[in-house]
Motif scaffolding. Structure first.
Motif, PDB file in Angstrom:
ATOM      1  N   SER A 214     -10.241  -0.458   3.211  1.00 10.39           N
ATOM      2  CA  SER A 214      -9.398  -0.806   2.071  1.00 10.39           C
ATOM      3  C   SER A 214     -10.255  -0.738   0.813  1.00 10.39           C
ATOM      4  O   SER A 214     -11.479  -0.831   0.874  1.00 10.39           O
ATOM      5  CB  SER A 214      -8.798  -2.209   2.224  1.00 10.39           C
TER       6      SER A 214
ATOM      7  N   PRO B 163      -4.675   2.937  -0.007  1.00  2.85           N
ATOM      8  CA  PRO B 163      -5.106   1.849   0.878  1.00  2.85           C
ATOM      9  C   PRO B 163      -5.787   0.728   0.093  1.00  2.85           C
ATOM     10  O   PRO B 163      -6.937   0.367   0.351  1.00  2.85           O
ATOM     11  CB  PRO B 163      -6.082   2.547   1.827  1.00  2.85           C
TER      12      PRO B 163
ATOM     13  N   ASN C  52       0.831  -1.212   0.000  1.00  4.16           N
ATOM     14  CA  ASN C  52       0.000   0.000   0.000  1.00  4.16           C
ATOM     15  C   ASN C  52       0.863   1.258   0.000  1.00  4.16           C
ATOM     16  O   ASN C  52       0.545   2.241  -0.673  1.00  4.16           O
ATOM     17  CB  ASN C  52      -0.936   0.014   1.209  1.00  4.16           C
TER      18      ASN C  52
END
Length: 169
Positions: free
Chosen positions: A98, A43, A37
Motif C-alpha cells: 500500500s 493501492p 482504493n
C-alpha cells in the motif's frame, strides 16, 4: 450500519459531488479500504487479510500525494503534524502493498490504544476527489468495541457536515 442525520443535513440528496463526504463503514474485513482504493484507482490504503484501519482516515484532493496525522487535545481540537509526502512506491509487507503505511498496530497486529483518537488526512490526485468528494475510511465495527466507539464518536462530532454516509454491502 447506516447513519443519515436528517436533522442536521438537508433532507434532499446533493445535486452535485461538490462537498460530499462518503464515510465507508461496516464490519471488520468487509472491504472498506479496498472499496476506497477502487474508487481512487490506486493501492493507497492497506487492504489485506488482517485488519488494518485503526483510526479515521480522510482522503481528499491534493495535486501532490501526502498525508498527516492529527492528535486531539483535551478540548477535542486536532493538532496536525506537518504534511509528509507519500512515496510513489508502495510499502511492501508480507501481507501486501500500500502507499499509506499501516498506523496504530504493533508488529503482531494488535491495536495500539494511544493511536485510537488520532486522525489521518491524505491528499490524493484523482478526478472524483478534485470534484469535491471526501472519502472517509473507518475502522471495522465488530473487531473490538473500542474501534466501534471511535467511529460513533467521530460521526457524532460531524454535526451536519456529512452529505452522504455510505456502507458497502
Amino acid at each position: 450500519m447506516r447513519y443519515l442525520d436528517a436533522k442536521d443535513t438537508s433532507k434532499s440528496l446533493p445535486t452535485s459531488l461538490e462537498n460530499v463526504t462518503l464515510l465507508v463503514t461496516r464490519v471488520t474485513k468487509s472491504g472498506k479500504s479496498m472499496f476506497i482504493n477502487s474508487l481512487i484507482e490506486a493501492p493507497l490504503l492497506p487492504a489485506w487479510d488482517s485488519c488494518c484501519t485503526v483510526c479515521m482516515t480522510t482522503i481528499s484532493y491534493g495535486a501532490e500525494p501526502c498525508y498527516r496525522i492529527g492528535d486531539p487535545d483535551h478540548q477535542g481540537m486536532i493538532r496536525w503534524q506537518e504534511w509528509k509526502p507519500l512515496s510513489a512506491v508502495p510499502t511492501v509487507t508480507l501481507q501486501g502493498a500500500s502507499l499509506l503505511p499501516v498506523f496504530g498496530r504493533d508488529s503482531k497486529g494488535d491495536i495500539l490504544d494511544y493511536f485510537l483518537k488520532k486522525q489521518i488526512q491524505v491528499k490524493w490526485p484523482h478526478p472524483l476527489l478534485e470534484a469535491g468528494v471526501q472519502l472517509i475510511d473507518s475502522p471495522g465495527l465488530e473487531e473490538e468495541e473500542k474501534l466501534r466507539k471511535v467511529v460513533e464518536e467521530w460521526v457524532e462530532r460531524q454535526r451536519g457536515r456529512l452529505g452522504i454516509i455510505f456502507s458497502p454491502a
